[in-house]
Design a protein around this motif. Structure first.
Motif, PDB file in Angstrom:
ATOM      1  N   TRP A  81       0.822  -1.199   0.000  1.00 32.06           N
ATOM      2  CA  TRP A  81       0.000   0.000   0.000  1.00 32.06           C
ATOM      3  C   TRP A  81       0.861   1.255   0.000  1.00 32.06           C
ATOM      4  O   TRP A  81       0.446   2.304  -0.537  1.00 32.06           O
ATOM      5  CB  TRP A  81      -0.928   0.005   1.210  1.00 32.06           C
ATOM      6  N   ALA A  82       2.055   1.164   0.603  1.00 31.27           N
ATOM      7  CA  ALA A  82       2.917   2.339   0.661  1.00 31.27           C
ATOM      8  C   ALA A  82       3.338   2.775  -0.735  1.00 31.27           C
ATOM      9  O   ALA A  82       3.346   3.972  -1.055  1.00 31.27           O
ATOM     10  CB  ALA A  82       4.148   2.046   1.525  1.00 31.27           C
ATOM     11  N   TYR A  83       3.693   1.811  -1.591  1.00 30.97           N
ATOM     12  CA  TYR A  83       4.087   2.148  -2.959  1.00 30.97           C
ATOM     13  C   TYR A  83       2.907   2.756  -3.718  1.00 30.97           C
ATOM     14  O   TYR A  83       3.072   3.756  -4.436  1.00 30.97           O
ATOM     15  CB  TYR A  83       4.578   0.895  -3.682  1.00 30.97           C
ATOM     16  N   ALA A  84       1.724   2.169  -3.551  1.00 25.82           N
ATOM     17  CA  ALA A  84       0.548   2.690  -4.250  1.00 25.82           C
ATOM     18  C   ALA A  84       0.183   4.083  -3.759  1.00 25.82           C
ATOM     19  O   ALA A  84      -0.158   4.972  -4.557  1.00 25.82           O
ATOM     20  CB  ALA A  84      -0.631   1.734  -4.060  1.00 25.82           C
ATOM     21  N   TYR A  85       0.280   4.297  -2.460  1.00 24.84           N
ATOM     22  CA  TYR A  85      -0.072   5.607  -1.913  1.00 24.84           C
ATOM     23  C   TYR A  85       0.902   6.682  -2.384  1.00 24.84           C
ATOM     24  O   TYR A  85       0.498   7.780  -2.797  1.00 24.84           O
ATOM     25  CB  TYR A  85      -0.083   5.536  -0.387  1.00 24.84           C
ATOM     26  N   LEU A  86       2.204   6.401  -2.334  1.00 22.72           N
ATOM     27  CA  LEU A  86       3.192   7.389  -2.777  1.00 22.72           C
ATOM     28  C   LEU A  86       3.089   7.646  -4.278  1.00 22.72           C
ATOM     29  O   LEU A  86       3.287   8.780  -4.734  1.00 22.72           O
ATOM     30  CB  LEU A  86       4.603   6.913  -2.414  1.00 22.72           C
ATOM     31  N   ALA A  87       2.773   6.608  -5.041  1.00 23.60           N
ATOM     32  CA  ALA A  87       2.565   6.815  -6.481  1.00 23.60           C
ATOM     33  C   ALA A  87       1.346   7.706  -6.724  1.00 23.60           C
ATOM     34  O   ALA A  87       1.355   8.564  -7.612  1.00 23.60           O
ATOM     35  CB  ALA A  87       2.397   5.473  -7.179  1.00 23.60           C
ATOM     36  N   LEU A  88       0.297   7.518  -5.926  1.00 26.13           N
ATOM     37  CA  LEU A  88      -0.900   8.359  -6.051  1.00 26.13           C
ATOM     38  C   LEU A  88      -0.571   9.813  -5.716  1.00 26.13           C
ATOM     39  O   LEU A  88      -1.051  10.739  -6.393  1.00 26.13           O
ATOM     40  CB  LEU A  88      -2.003   7.832  -5.139  1.00 26.13           C
ATOM     41  N   LEU A  89       0.232  10.029  -4.682  1.00 26.86           N
ATOM     42  CA  LEU A  89       0.639  11.393  -4.340  1.00 26.86           C
ATOM     43  C   LEU A  89       1.399  12.038  -5.492  1.00 26.86           C
ATOM     44  O   LEU A  89       1.194  13.222  -5.810  1.00 26.86           O
ATOM     45  CB  LEU A  89       1.518  11.391  -3.088  1.00 26.86           C
ATOM     46  N   LEU A  90       2.270  11.271  -6.118  1.00 22.12           N
ATOM     47  CA  LEU A  90       3.038  11.809  -7.239  1.00 22.12           C
ATOM     48  C   LEU A  90       2.122  12.174  -8.402  1.00 22.12           C
ATOM     49  O   LEU A  90       2.300  13.225  -9.035  1.00 22.12           O
ATOM     50  CB  LEU A  90       4.087  10.786  -7.676  1.00 22.12           C
ATOM     51  N   VAL A  91       1.151  11.326  -8.688  1.00 23.73           N
ATOM     52  CA  VAL A  91       0.208  11.611  -9.779  1.00 23.73           C
ATOM     53  C   VAL A  91      -0.603  12.861  -9.464  1.00 23.73           C
ATOM     54  O   VAL A  91      -0.805  13.729 -10.334  1.00 23.73           O
ATOM     55  CB  VAL A  91      -0.707  10.395 -10.010  1.00 23.73           C
ATOM     56  N   VAL A  92      -1.074  12.988  -8.230  1.00 21.35           N
ATOM     57  CA  VAL A  92      -1.856  14.166  -7.844  1.00 21.35           C
ATOM     58  C   VAL A  92      -1.007  15.433  -7.946  1.00 21.35           C
ATOM     59  O   VAL A  92      -1.471  16.485  -8.398  1.00 21.35           O
ATOM     60  CB  VAL A  92      -2.406  13.994  -6.415  1.00 21.35           C
ATOM     61  N   ALA A  93       0.271  15.341  -7.542  1.00 13.74           N
ATOM     62  CA  ALA A  93       1.152  16.509  -7.620  1.00 13.74           C
ATOM     63  C   ALA A  93       1.374  16.942  -9.066  1.00 13.74           C
ATOM     64  O   ALA A  93       1.404  18.134  -9.367  1.00 13.74           O
ATOM     65  CB  ALA A  93       2.485  16.203  -6.942  1.00 13.74           C
ATOM     66  N   VAL A  94       1.522  15.977  -9.970  1.00 16.07           N
ATOM     67  CA  VAL A  94       1.753  16.309 -11.377  1.00 16.07           C
ATOM     68  C   VAL A  94       0.481  16.883 -12.010  1.00 16.07           C
ATOM     69  O   VAL A  94       0.543  17.842 -12.803  1.00 16.07           O
ATOM     70  CB  VAL A  94       2.238  15.066 -12.141  1.00 16.07           C
ATOM     71  N   LEU A  95      -0.663  16.319 -11.673  1.00 13.21           N
ATOM     72  CA  LEU A  95      -1.927  16.737 -12.291  1.00 13.21           C
ATOM     73  C   LEU A  95      -2.652  17.814 -11.498  1.00 13.21           C
ATOM     74  O   LEU A  95      -3.807  18.117 -11.801  1.00 13.21           O
ATOM     75  CB  LEU A  95      -2.848  15.517 -12.437  1.00 13.21           C
ATOM     76  N   ALA A  96      -1.993  18.410 -10.512  1.00 11.85           N
ATOM     77  CA  ALA A  96      -2.653  19.402  -9.656  1.00 11.85           C
ATOM     78  C   ALA A  96      -3.255  20.563 -10.430  1.00 11.85           C
ATOM     79  O   ALA A  96      -4.373  20.998 -10.127  1.00 11.85           O
ATOM     80  CB  ALA A  96      -1.664  19.917  -8.610  1.00 11.85           C
ATOM     81  N   PRO A  97      -2.566  21.130 -11.454  1.00 14.25           N
ATOM     82  CA  PRO A  97      -3.182  22.258 -12.176  1.00 14.25           C
ATOM     83  C   PRO A  97      -4.476  21.892 -12.891  1.00 14.25           C
ATOM     84  O   PRO A  97      -5.286  22.779 -13.186  1.00 14.25           O
ATOM     85  CB  PRO A  97      -2.090  22.659 -13.182  1.00 14.25           C
ATOM     86  N   TRP A  98      -4.693  20.627 -13.189  1.00 12.66           N
ATOM     87  CA  TRP A  98      -5.907  20.202 -13.885  1.00 12.66           C
ATOM     88  C   TRP A  98      -6.954  19.628 -12.930  1.00 12.66           C
ATOM     89  O   TRP A  98      -8.132  19.590 -13.249  1.00 12.66           O
ATOM     90  CB  TRP A  98      -5.582  19.162 -14.949  1.00 12.66           C
ATOM     91  N   LEU A  99      -6.519  19.167 -11.757  1.00 10.70           N
ATOM     92  CA  LEU A  99      -7.464  18.595 -10.801  1.00 10.70           C
ATOM     93  C   LEU A  99      -8.263  19.665 -10.082  1.00 10.70           C
ATOM     94  O   LEU A  99      -9.452  19.477  -9.800  1.00 10.70           O
ATOM     95  CB  LEU A  99      -6.716  17.723  -9.786  1.00 10.70           C
ATOM     96  N   ALA A 100      -7.611  20.768  -9.745  1.00 14.69           N
ATOM     97  CA  ALA A 100      -8.278  21.839  -9.002  1.00 14.69           C
ATOM     98  C   ALA A 100      -8.117  23.144  -9.764  1.00 14.69           C
ATOM     99  O   ALA A 100      -7.038  23.742  -9.764  1.00 14.69           O
ATOM    100  CB  ALA A 100      -7.675  21.969  -7.597  1.00 14.69           C
ATOM    101  N   THR A 101      -9.166  23.571 -10.413  1.00 15.34           N
ATOM    102  CA  THR A 101      -9.143  24.809 -11.191  1.00 15.34           C
ATOM    103  C   THR A 101     -10.547  25.397 -11.221  1.00 15.34           C
ATOM    104  O   THR A 101     -11.534  24.700 -10.951  1.00 15.34           O
ATOM    105  CB  THR A 101      -8.642  24.556 -12.619  1.00 15.34           C
ATOM    106  N   ASN A 102     -10.636  26.674 -11.537  1.00 19.06           N
ATOM    107  CA  ASN A 102     -11.939  27.351 -11.561  1.00 19.06           C
ATOM    108  C   ASN A 102     -12.713  26.989 -12.827  1.00 19.06           C
ATOM    109  O   ASN A 102     -12.929  27.814 -13.712  1.00 19.06           O
ATOM    110  CB  ASN A 102     -11.740  28.869 -11.480  1.00 19.06           C
ATOM    111  N   SER A 103     -13.109  25.745 -12.902  1.00 27.00           N
ATOM    112  CA  SER A 103     -13.876  25.256 -14.041  1.00 27.00           C
ATOM    113  C   SER A 103     -14.870  24.219 -13.544  1.00 27.00           C
ATOM    114  O   SER A 103     -14.529  23.348 -12.731  1.00 27.00           O
ATOM    115  CB  SER A 103     -12.949  24.642 -15.097  1.00 27.00           C
ATOM    116  N   GLU A 104     -16.075  24.314 -14.015  1.00 20.54           N
ATOM    117  CA  GLU A 104     -17.106  23.374 -13.575  1.00 20.54           C
ATOM    118  C   GLU A 104     -16.835  21.950 -14.039  1.00 20.54           C
ATOM    119  O   GLU A 104     -17.356  21.002 -13.465  1.00 20.54           O
ATOM    120  CB  GLU A 104     -18.477  23.838 -14.094  1.00 20.54           C
ATOM    121  N   SER A 105     -16.023  21.797 -15.086  1.00 25.16           N
ATOM    122  CA  SER A 105     -15.709  20.456 -15.577  1.00 25.16           C
ATOM    123  C   SER A 105     -14.562  19.802 -14.822  1.00 25.16           C
ATOM    124  O   SER A 105     -14.301  18.617 -15.010  1.00 25.16           O
ATOM    125  CB  SER A 105     -15.353  20.527 -17.072  1.00 25.16           C
ATOM    126  N   ALA A 106     -13.851  20.547 -13.980  1.00 26.39           N
ATOM    127  CA  ALA A 106     -12.729  19.991 -13.231  1.00 26.39           C
ATOM    128  C   ALA A 106     -13.240  19.122 -12.080  1.00 26.39           C
ATOM    129  O   ALA A 106     -14.343  19.341 -11.561  1.00 26.39           O
ATOM    130  CB  ALA A 106     -11.849  21.109 -12.688  1.00 26.39           C
TER     131      ALA A 106
END
Length: 341
Positions: free
Chosen positions: A3-28
């Motif tokens: 689970w540690a590898y999966a969790y850290l990989a998820l954190l890395l993905v969220v960090a890379v995709l942060a500009p698209w995950l949280a933005t002032n757009s209703e489709s985000a």
């Protein structure tokens, strides 16, 4: 457990995709930016509250009306940046020092006198030139460190070339001299480790007029390399006595090639364990600084800054539970990698 590898990989993905995950757009996925304040909107709103424009705050808001979920995404990016950036800097300093100290010891490295004199002249004259001419041009600690390293490196290189040319006629400059590199590295490690890291962080960051996240990364890396160097030194003290190292030395393999091609690769596996622990400690240090309001810009949303807001408003439990849970899981995941290593 993986689970540690999966969790850290998820954190890395969220960090890379942060500009698209949280933005002032209703489709985000999260229709808010972490920095967007809404003083006229719901402040300290619980999870699930609707904004005036119909968008939903899935995890509530803080005292400025900023979305908590967007803040968690921004904090994830900050945590990954601090952990990875400080680790790279610590490896760049700790690996060469620890490897050379552990493999060569006090009598295994020999340098010509011309090289030693060039290094001393470079450090002295380069530092004097920096303080006299370049320190006023440095706009921050990163420029300060870059200018100083360049000054010392240029003067040392020029001194070495000149002394090498003179050494063709002066025999004493060509004679090798034993360097107690292990003693020097251990002394440097003890000197840096003698002052608590948190004290250094707060003292240095409190003197900075303009807070910067890169400065936090720089300081954590500069004071955290000692654990990597100490571990690698101890590991190479063991590896250099193994039979295959002696067999390779008998066949005529050079010492530097023996170190970088044969001894050091066998220490990489255990080094990953120390690196994982260092990443967790760096993220925890950044969260502690953010909680204290030191070093990180005031408009930068981090896990620590969200925890600090929950301290002022205890009934806003979501500001403590969600970032605290992410911080705890991140440190536990890094420690899990350490145990598995």
């Amino acid at each position: 457990m993986r689970w540690a590898y999966a969790y850290l990989a998820l954190l890395l993905v969220v960090a890379v995709l942060a500009p698209w995950l949280a933005t002032n757009s209703e489709s985000a996925p999260i229709p808010f930016r972490a920095e967007t304040t809404a003083l006229t909107g719901p402040r300290y709103a619980p999870p699930g509250t609707l904004a005036p424009d119909g968008r939903r705050h899935y995890l509530g808001t803080d005292r400025l009306g900023r979305d908590t979920a967007a803040g968690l995404v921004a904090g994830t990016r900050v945590a990954v940046l601090v952990g990875a950036g400080s680790l790279v800097l610590a490896l760049l300093i700790g690996v060469p020092l620890g490897a050379v100290a552990g493999f060569f010891g006090d009598g295994g490295m020999h340098l010509p006198r011309a090289g030693l004199i060039a290094l001393m002249l470079g450090a002295l004259v380069g530092s004097a030139y920096f303080w006299g001419s370049l320190v006023g041009l440095a706009e921050g600690p990163v420029h300060w460190l870059t200018f100083w390293v360049c000054s010392v490196g240029v003067v040392a290189a020029v001194s070495w070339l000149l002394l090498r040319a003179v050494g063709r006629w002066v025999t004493s400059l060509r004679k090798p001299v034993g360097v107690p590199v292990d003693r020097l590295v251990v002394l440097l490690i003890e000197l840096v480790s003698s002052i608590p890291g948190l004290v250094i962080l707060i003292a240095v960051l409190s003197l900075v007029r303009v807070p910067s996240l890169w400065l936090v990364v720089l300081i954590i890396g500069l004071i955290g390399w000692t654990s990597i160097a100490r571990f690698l030194r101890a590991e190479l003290l063991r590896i250099r006595e193994l039979p295959y190292i002696a067999a390779a030395r008998i066949t005529g393999v050079g010492e530097w090639r023996l170190l970088w091609r044969h001894a050091l690769p066998n220490a990489v596996g255990p080094l990953v364990v120390v690196a994982a622990f260092f990443v967790g400690s760096s993220i925890l240090a950044e969260a502690m600084l953010s909680f204290l309001g030191v070093g990180v810009p005031a408009d930068q949303v981090t896990w620590g800054s969200m925890l600090q807001q929950s301290r002022a408003r205890p009934e806003a439990w979501w500001l403590a539970v969600f970032p605290g849970l992410l911080l705890t899981l991140t440190v536990l995941a890094c420690n899990r990698l350490r145990r598995e290593g």
